[in-house]
Design an enzyme around this catalytic site. Sequence first.
Site, short mmCIF file in Angstrom:
data_model
loop_
_atom_site.label_atom_id
_atom_site.label_comp_id
_atom_site.label_asym_id
_atom_site.label_seq_id
_atom_site.Cartn_x
_atom_site.Cartn_y
_atom_site.Cartn_z
N GLU A 48 0.82 -1.21 0.00
CA GLU A 48 0.00 0.00 0.00
C GLU A 48 0.86 1.26 0.00
O GLU A 48 0.53 2.25 -0.66
CB GLU A 48 -0.96 0.00 1.19
N TYR A 131 -7.01 6.27 3.71
CA TYR A 131 -7.14 5.23 2.69
C TYR A 131 -6.28 4.01 3.03
O TYR A 131 -6.76 2.87 3.02
CB TYR A 131 -6.75 5.74 1.30
N ASP A 149 -10.55 4.46 -3.48
CA ASP A 149 -9.50 5.13 -4.23
C ASP A 149 -10.12 5.77 -5.47
O ASP A 149 -11.35 5.78 -5.65
CB ASP A 149 -8.37 4.16 -4.60
#
Length: 303
Positions: A48, A131, A149
């Site tokens: 990520e 996020y 996203d």
Amino acid sequence: MSRILPHRPVTAPQHIPSADLLAWYEQSCRDLPWRRTDVGAWPILVSEFMLQQTPVSRVLPIWPDWVRRWPTASAMAAATAADVLRAWGKLGYPRRAKRLHECATIIARDHGDVVPDDVETLVTLPGVGSYTARAVACFAYGQRVPVVDTNVRRVVARAVHGRADAGAPSTARDHADVLALLPNSDLAQRFSVALMELGATVCTARAPRCGSCPVSGCAWRTTGYPAAAGPERRVQTYAGTDRQVRGRLLDVLRANDSPVTRAELDVAWLTDAAQRDRALDSLLVDGLVIRTLDGRFALAGEG
């Protein structure tokens, strides 16, 4: 005289059928290594960080080496920041590498070398925003939390609201939209990654492949693909920017195991001395580069 088209009301579906989306995903998904079921929370967190503002194609060749070299947070914490910055190479936005090293140190020291599983704790870690925290909670721990996203926002805008693009982000609205779509079951995690995959590979920004889309009731398609409102977004350039200069300076430092002189850095960007000075100053402010006692320069964590 212009022809007046008949008005076609938007008939947005209340949801995206999970069975259709999941069946499509099982047949069409990319084989991305961090999505495999045997991958733990730490490697997922690493992926990520790498995927922030970086295409999958650039992360794929690098991520496997990273998780072999640093399979746990404590393994990365034991490395120097310079080691991590050097391994980051040309992934871009190198502050992410520094933040990941800081994050690893805190996880190893304060969390027993285990990545936290709740969003509230995750967002307190360096470099972990809303996020990334939700992505880890969902993809690593299977929690039913909305992961939103750019790709997901675009799918929801089109399939649910009948708009060509999502417009300006709104955290509360975007999370509410996606939460309403998630199945109330252990399928929520799989649904989330499938929704993201749909936006990345089919419901793309510039050339959507609507004939391959599993969402048969897409509101945007039903209403004849209305055009996006507002001006077209400009593509961000890289050549000649301060980002490029920063990258050139970091290339010099990564290629040397010992501190370098200012003259050695200067040859990395001869086009504009003022821009080069500005880029170097920003690297020092960001803590990616240090100045040694004898006036030379090195990556953070060495010299």
